[in-house]
Write a protein that holds these residues in place. Sequence first.
Motif, short mmCIF file in Angstrom:
data_model
loop_
_atom_site.label_atom_id
_atom_site.label_comp_id
_atom_site.label_asym_id
_atom_site.label_seq_id
_atom_site.Cartn_x
_atom_site.Cartn_y
_atom_site.Cartn_z
N LEU A 36 1.27 -1.44 -0.19
CA LEU A 36 0.07 -0.16 0.01
C LEU A 36 0.68 1.58 -0.33
CD1 LEU A 36 -2.62 -1.02 2.27
CD2 LEU A 36 -2.44 -0.54 0.12
N ALA A 37 2.38 1.18 0.46
CA ALA A 37 2.65 2.50 1.06
C ALA A 37 3.80 2.62 -0.39
CB ALA A 37 3.54 2.36 2.03
N TRP A 38 3.66 1.57 -1.22
CA TRP A 38 4.81 1.89 -2.25
C TRP A 38 4.55 2.37 -3.56
CZ3 TRP A 38 6.30 -2.99 -6.60
CH2 TRP A 38 7.09 -2.31 -7.10
N PRO A 39 5.41 3.56 -4.05
CA PRO A 39 4.51 4.65 -4.89
C PRO A 39 3.93 3.71 -6.37
CG PRO A 39 6.04 5.19 -3.16
CD PRO A 39 6.47 3.47 -3.16
N ARG B 203 -2.66 11.36 -0.95
CA ARG B 203 -1.76 10.27 -2.01
C ARG B 203 -1.76 9.33 -3.33
NH1 ARG B 203 2.38 7.65 -0.41
NH2 ARG B 203 2.16 5.64 -0.84
N ARG C 90 0.12 10.75 -6.02
CA ARG C 90 1.59 10.33 -7.55
C ARG C 90 0.86 9.78 -8.54
NH1 ARG C 90 0.52 3.92 -7.38
NH2 ARG C 90 -1.51 4.67 -7.11
N SER D 190 2.79 0.61 -7.05
CA SER D 190 1.80 -0.30 -6.74
C SER D 190 0.36 0.32 -7.41
CB SER D 190 1.49 -0.88 -5.26
OG SER D 190 0.50 0.60 -4.54
N PRO D 191 -0.70 -0.48 -7.87
CA PRO D 191 -1.27 0.24 -8.96
C PRO D 191 -2.49 0.48 -7.90
CG PRO D 191 -1.60 -2.65 -8.26
CD PRO D 191 -0.16 -2.21 -7.88
#
Lengths: 336, 332, 645
Positions: free
Chosen positions: B130-133, C285, C289, B135-136
């Motif tokens: 979830l924190a990975w920029p 966020r 992003r 990720s979908p």
Amino acid sequence: MANLLEMKNVTKIFGGSVIGHDDSTVAVDNVTLSILDDHPTIIAIAGESGSGKTTLSLLMQGQIAPTSGQVYYRGKNLVKMSADEKMQLRREVQPIFQDPYAAYNPFYRVDHVLQTPIKHFGLAKTNAEANQRIIEAMEMVGLRPAETLGRYPHQLSGGQRQRLMVARALLCHPQMIMADEPVSMVDASLRATILASLSRLKQDFAISVVYITHDLTTAYQIAENIIIMYSGSVVETGTVDQVIRNPKHPYTQLLVASIPLPDKSKNWGGREAEDSSQVARKAGGCKFANRCPLVMEQCWSSKPPLYTTDENRAVSCFHYNNNPVMSSPDVSTVFR
Amino acid sequence: MLRYIGQRFLQFFLIIFIANSLTFLLPRVIPGDPIQEALQVKAAAAGTQNVDIQAWVKSYNQKFGLDQPLWKQYINYWNDLIHLNLGYSLYDYPATVASKILAAIPWTLGFMSVAIIFAFIVGSALGALLAWPNSPRFMQGLVPLLMVISAIPFYLFGLALIWVFAVQWGILPSGGGYDPILILRWDWKTAANILRHAILPALALVLFGVGSWALSMRATLVTVLGEDYITFAQAKGLPDRNVFMRYGVRNALLPQVTGLAIAFGLILGSGVIIESIFNYPGIGNLIFAAISEKDYFVINGTVAIMVLCASTALLIVDLIYPLIDPRIRYGK
Amino acid sequence: MAAVKRGLFRNTKLNPSLIFGAAILIFIVAVSFVGPVVVNQKMARVGAVDPNLAPTAQNVFGSDSQGRDVFTTLILAVPPTLRVGLIAGLISVFLGLSLGLVAGFFGGWADWLIRTFSDVLMAIPSIAFMILVVARMDRPNIVVVSVVVGFLTWSGTARGIRSMVLTIRERSYTAVARANGETELEVLFREVMPNLLPLMLASFIGAVTMGIATVMALEVLGLGNNVIPTLGMMIFWSQRFSAVLRGMWWWWGPPIVVIALIFIGLFFVSFGLDRYLNPAIPINRARARARRAIQPGSTATSISRGAVLEVKNLKVIYETAAGVVKAVDDVSFALRPGERMGLIGESGSGKTTMATAMMRLSRPPAYIVGGQVLLDGRDLLQISDRDVNRIRLKDIALMPQAAMNSLNPVMRIGPQITDAILFHMGRMSKQKLDDMVGQALTKVGLKPAIARRFPHQLSGGMKQRAAMAIATILHPKVIIADEPTSALDVVVQQQVMSTMGRLQEELGAAVVLIGHDMGLITQFSDTIGVLYAGKLVERGSVQDVLANPYHPYTRLLIDSLPSLDGKHALVSIPGLPPELLNLPSGCTFHPRCPLAFERCRSEAPAVQEMQGGRQVACHLYPEHTELPSMHIKLDGVEATEVPYA
């Protein structure tokens, strides 16, 4: 001439020894100095981080008590003062802090810091008088009340916030101002007005200023006398023209040579070694011995006293031992 | 360093001392006689209403040393505790409290530790994703769902799970640790049976655990990813994945691991309600039964063990933390 | 500078979590007030209706096995449940607040005592203790139970308050208040307390949650009061009569939904509050992003002759809650191989934004929206992520302000160097790797043994040298040094910069030194660029610019610097620094410029080429050939000169 403030052989040690584990640091090591009542002056206390300059200022204000030695204000020992005397001390010795943002409570408008001292020290009888005083103080530091009052701290610039702090200190009718790095967090182009208002405190209001700084150039510009501290001790003291223009202690020389001046013709670079070649020898003598380029054998074993090298300067270094040792331990006796 | 360890141990013993003193004192300051209450329940259950309760109580008090002065009881209490003697069950006398707890502990440890570890791994991995920029985007939609899951008391999931899997579909047992008709042996059949019974209570815990582990991992990781050392790692040219794993996840795992250790410390207490709902033969059910039987000594002993377990876990966390975080190891 | 950012990026909007959570809670509270008045309370008594009735159109929830009407019971169960939370929450926050304040404000033995006691409380599982207490009560009094819960759960609040008080105490406004004559108590109540309000609210919500959860857990275990219906008791009753197994979903289902709603409401409120307390978590966020398309302005990637790096029309914006800020606006410059360029700017000039943008490392809320960064015939802003990774460190390296947090605190120095080498150069023997690391460290004046240390074991100067070793290990063509020494003492700063100068000469790399200290920049650099409010207003060789600045801002900046040559009047730049959210029209410097005229107010000046390869963005040129003399207006209010001693 009476002393306004006097420090006698003041030492401050932080931390303490717990069985088998000594983690104490000597923040201020046996300092004696005095500030005269009827001779307003700006004294700079300069040194790197960890030199004890801020601790010294806290000791002067009675914020912390010395481990040994005494601090006197108007002849009264700070640790033995009555509540009333403490309140007077608080009003008469006013601090100015480094971070002009943190000095304001974000909960209140900036007016709060100006109204509080008037209320607590009973500086005005009526609201109108209070407002009048606030406006006078603000104009003294070059602030327009209309564009400053009624705002929150984040709505002012760093320069405005710091000048307002000077105005606040002035409101209290102080005898002395303790300014701890008052311009180091303000943009260079806005520093001059703050330094100017500090200078005017001395000139127009006869208030003495203790200017604590790591920046020798601003110290040179506004102060008359300077005390250079290293690791809690005074290494050189005297007038700024002597100490900064023509430093004698190897540490002061290093400090002055390290100042990057906006002038290509001044030789600046060159000395780069330090970090990996720290001499591990325990210095029981001069604290600067392990960094000193001119270190001698005796520097390791005994502490150098302050030698009076000139009329208005004393240096704590054995290289000047052909000069007389200072007759009084009071470092301010060489001041002009 | 020695000082640090010394302080931790001092604190540990202080906790044990205070907690056990409270366990000793509380029942004695609250009005009423626990022995009498327990025996009344027992008598009612046996249908022997006419027995001389007072005489019975007196003999029990003598048996357990409850007629002695308080300070003597207190010394005896510590003496027993140090020898891990937790006394007798009032309801099942002469069964000892220790034997009851020992019988129950493996059940709790078994299903709880699997549930905790599983929830930790899945939750932390999910939180990292979830924190990975990169990720979908749809994954962000999971966040409110996870929040909802981790907000609700997890035993409520237990009821819903029984309703769906046991009552509606009938594919999993609704409670118990194993089929009552089964004879426990060391064989696959027993193992499979025990496993089948553990699925639902464990699932309730896992659902809740995944939600909270994922949220805490995400929050820590987002903070870590904002640090300057992440920018510098990227400036070194390291691929995003590399920076994320070596600099992000690795640093964010430190507080997670602390949380895991604390979760293990609370392992005996946190399953109490879920066990009672599923009638699972662990510590929770033991205490649930003891409450209805007013078997105060069992309650007391179980609580003492829970406190011991929790404070030991805290001690271990404090002791291993310097090993995983060098800032503490070399700090002052 | 941090202060400016705090003010600028402070999020003032209510966040959706808070609104969502509060809406649920308000609904539940409304039900608890209105419900008991509306329903027929007798329906909740045992035996009031026929037992085990399934729901019908008239009776939406049916009845339970003891003949209570489930709907009525549910409505009546809400107020006592909320009351439990309220009592426990109030007691817990009151205790936590007062003890936390005492511990944080007075410190000493009081602090030690409170901290130790709260540690002990935290180590004791509160549910276990509550069982111990409540199991002894014959018919547990719900108020007493919630009071006990309050007493058991204050430690979290106390810890939070204590650490916040310690932070506030470090802020100098408490010291200012003392200097203003406030007593300790006044400082506590007037300065510290108001700033604790958000934390207190969050703690209260936490304690309410804890209170409701604990009491409910006790009730489900059978430690409740059998007479008063609460949500927990409804679950307990339904369990005792095996409502789930008997398929009586209308009995256990509705209370579960209501309980879930209460907890979800509380959770979202506290999550929303946390956003205010810990604003590090990005507000949005999903939007953050989204990557921006960069308008290169030109597709030509040919670089100016003789340049190693060229920045063309670079534009970077910040998206803030208050609006879009142009942090870097149309900046262009070229860098020759081996050139030392200084980029000077005050707070808000966009200098650090420039540094990260040139490495393509801008992170939300900063976005690169236009321009090119050309290196070796490629536009760094247009190539793939993979390609940009290969170029970073090898061709263009960043040297951050390492005294801050640029090194991973839990990794030794060695691996932080080797991971970069391995990525760029592929596998190599351990021996060769160690040699490379050792050499790199020796070159920056550190012992090779430093590789085995952790960052916090190094001094600020050593950390900076370690960062320098990393930045130069692959012999990059360009090094971007972002305020590398601003946290160091002056002696160490001089030493570190000397090492950097020597390394630069050995490598022949071009350096962009970014900073606010005119002295440092001029001592180190060959050329200088001056940034004001995101624009490059002047560029030229250091000697030329110092001796003969073209831009009025540059002139005033130079004049504002104190020197050691003699005491002279110091000058301040009049007016206020630019507000990035509300930039002046035309030339952004015009409100502070003593030489501003009509055109400056309406038209932004373009960059003009001047003699000797110099550039300036000012309307005075080309009419003038040099900067006219300036008279700073002394209007008696704006003090601009230091009358020296």
